[in-house]
Design an enzyme around this catalytic site. Structure first.
Site, PDB file in Angstrom:
ATOM      1  N   ASN A  42       0.547  -0.922   0.306  1.00 33.11           N
ATOM      2  CA  ASN A  42       0.085  -0.186   0.429  1.00 33.11           C
ATOM      3  C   ASN A  42       0.945   1.324   0.248  1.00 33.11           C
ATOM      4  OD1 ASN A  42      -0.102  -1.102   3.071  1.00 33.11           O
ATOM      5  ND2 ASN A  42      -1.247   0.883   3.152  1.00 33.11           N
ATOM      6  N   ASP A  43       0.627   2.240   0.858  1.00 30.09           N
ATOM      7  CA  ASP A  43       1.575   3.787   1.258  1.00 30.09           C
ATOM      8  C   ASP A  43       2.729   3.770   0.357  1.00 30.09           C
ATOM      9  OD1 ASP A  43      -0.913   3.056   2.390  1.00 30.09           O
ATOM     10  OD2 ASP A  43      -0.121   4.118   3.903  1.00 30.09           O
TER      11      ASP A  43
HETATM   12  C1  FRU Z   1      -3.181   4.732   5.139  1.00 32.13           C
HETATM   13  C2  FRU Z   1      -2.635   3.986   6.353  1.00 32.13           C
HETATM   14  C3  FRU Z   1      -1.892   4.794   6.861  1.00 32.13           C
HETATM   15  C4  FRU Z   1      -0.914   3.787   7.599  1.00 32.13           C
HETATM   16  C5  FRU Z   1      -1.008   2.193   6.936  1.00 32.13           C
HETATM   17  C6  FRU Z   1      -1.240   1.279   7.065  1.00 32.13           C
HETATM   18  O1  FRU Z   1      -3.158   3.827   3.811  1.00 32.13           O
HETATM   19  O2  FRU Z   1      -4.202   3.413   7.012  1.00 32.13           O
HETATM   20  O3  FRU Z   1      -2.784   5.570   7.668  1.00 32.13           O
HETATM   21  O4  FRU Z   1      -0.070   4.092   8.650  1.00 32.13           O
HETATM   22  O5  FRU Z   1      -2.112   2.756   5.674  1.00 32.13           O
HETATM   23  O6  FRU Z   1      -0.966  -0.086   6.465  1.00 32.13           O
END
Ligand code: FRU
Length: 469
Positions: A42-43
């Site tokens: 993800n991010d």
């Molecule tokens: C955003 C999020 C962030 C967190 C991360 C966990 O997608 O929820 O706020 O740090 O992903 O994977």
């Protein structure tokens, strides 16, 4: 390095190489977009240029394509287009980050790379996990070589954040202005409002809370992944709010990502004006920017969206899921924050074909279409994804008429007064559409079937298709 770290390292070695063998056969792996070696991404985290090389870290759940415990994955590039996997950089191996090394950012100073991130802890018990049962720790890991991060320092815990906040405080984004370091973090107040907190420090380790950014009105209960930067004379606050209500065509996704301008600098300016979504498509969340050595402000977003089980990604069966957007250069044109693919992309294409008027032909797996358009136009990809400018209503639509092609995605639209240019970047299983020189962008994943790799352009258009051979 502690015993848990060593155990993770061993497990990752075995599991990732096992999965990677399966992924080799995968028909949906992109050429130019960052993808995890196996498992879930993800991010974007810790984006930076260090000793000339671009580094992108990311939220990485290595063992399951459906997600799980978060590590930081790591890859590097010399041209922002071709990325080399560097394995996992940060592991959840301390009492203060044992339920996930959550999102954060990089600060490069001299030969050192400082990674700031959130150590996530979820206590066992009957908690609401909003005001109780959670720890959000701010952690620092320093590297001398941009690859190994052995010492971690716990810098802040929930005790150090303002009292009116819930336990949801995360995603430190750190940068330096003059001689002062700044950190912006996302948070949820006890009144369920999303806010961004600003801290400052003179030594990178002791942080003082100085102020917050917030906006009256319905802007969600939590702001994730904030970013704060100056560009072309404006100060931009970028946030990913959770809990905003859909309004017409706006805020149609589960969660949003967008920007506000401050009416001054980051020390004194307030959040004013509209919240503008950065992307009007289906798959875009938690973007982060960094300043390249040549002064460009470059943004990478997660080409995905949390908590939307109805949108499927067909790569899950091959053991991985999600990619990043193409790195996008930011600029302000006529008061609007614009995004365009990094200029390195232009230099990479080495084949070109032009057309005028309507067109029908092969859709190459990795290519870019640049169109000048006039009035109504429809571009159909893989026989089921329609990119349509409806001139009389002044709306641009991205619509799937084939549920399998879109993995369950339907339709998104945005009001656009007039359309003059369209840039469509296709990379195997993703499409990014840049309208009017990057003023409006639509991003989606898609899964073309064999034999249906077609493009059809109807309307008054002319332009070129470029690809690499
Ligand atoms: C955003 C999020 C962030 C967190 C991360 C966990 O997608 O929820 O706020 O740090 O992903 O994977």
């Amino acid at each position: 390095m502690n015993a848990l770290h060593q155990a993770w390292e061993q497990l990752l070695k075995e599991k990732i190489s096992e999965k990677q063998r399966e992924i080799k056969e995968d028909p949906y792996r992109p050429f130019l977009h960052i993808a995890p070696p196996a498992g879930w991404l993800n991010d974007p985290n810790g984006l930076c240029q260090y000793k000339g090389v671009y580094h992108a870290f990311y939220q990485f759940a290595p063992f399951r394509a459906e997600g799980g415990l978060k590590f930081w994955g790591h890859c590097t590039s010399r041209d922002l287009l071709h990325w080399e996997d560097q394995g996992a950089a940060l592991y959840p191996d301390q009492p203060y980050d044992c339920h996930g090394a959550y999102s954060g950012s990089a600060l490069v100073e001299g030969d050192q790379m400082y990674l700031y991130y959130t150590g996530n802890v979820k206590l066992l018990g009957s908690y609401d996990y909003i005001e109780t049962g959670r720890e959000s720790n701010t952690v620092l890991a320093v590297s001398e070589n941009g690859r190994t991060f052995q010492t971690k320092e716990l810098l802040m815990t929930n005790e150090d954040y303002p009292e009116d906040l819930t336990k949801h405080v995360r995603d430190p984004r750190v940068f330096k202005l003059g001689n002062i370091y700044y950190m912006v973090q996302g948070a949820r107040t006890k009144e369920n409002r999303g806010v961004a907190l600003l801290f400052s420090s003179e030594d990178k380790r002791t942080w003082t809370y100085i102020r917050r950014f917030e906006r009256e009105g319905d802007y969600g209960y939590m702001w994730e992944c904030p970013d704060l930067y100056e560009i072309d004379g404006r100060t931009v606050l970028s946030v990913s709010p959770q809990g905003m209500e859909q309004k017409g065509l706006c805020y149609a996704n589960k969660y949003q990502s967008g920007t506000f301008f401050l009416d001054g600098d980051m020390q004194t300016g307030e959040v004013t004006g509209d919240f503008r979504e950065l992307d009007a498509g289906f798959d875009f969340y938690a973007p982060q920017t960094f300043l390249a050595d040549d002064g460009r402000r470059i943004q990478i977003g997660w080409m995905g969206m949390p908590d939307v089980p109805e949108h499927q990604n067909k790569t899950v069966e091959d053991g991985w899921q999600h990619i990043m957007t193409i790195p996008r250069e930011l600029s302000i044109q006529d008061g609007i924050l614009c995004q365009n693919p990094v200029q390195e992309l232009d230099a990479w294409w080495n084949q070109k074909m032009s057309f005028t008027g309507s067109f029908q032909g092969e859709l190459k797996p990795c290519c870019e279409w640049r169109l000048a358009v006039q009035g109504q136009v429809t571009v159909t990809l893989a026989e089921g994804l329609h990119l349509r400018y409806q001139e009389e209503e002044g709306i641009f639509w991205m619509e799937f008429t084939d549920a399998s092609l879109g993995g369950g995605r339907g339709v998104r639209g945005r009001e656009i007064k007039s359309l003059s240019s369209m840039r469509i970047l296709v990379d195997v299983s993703c499409v990014e559409v840049f309208l009017n020189e990057g003023t409006d962008v639509f991003t989606t994943r898609f899964y073309p079937e064999k034999g249906r790799e077609q493009i059809k352009i109807c309307g008054k258009a002319s332009g070129v298709c470029q690809w690499h051979q």
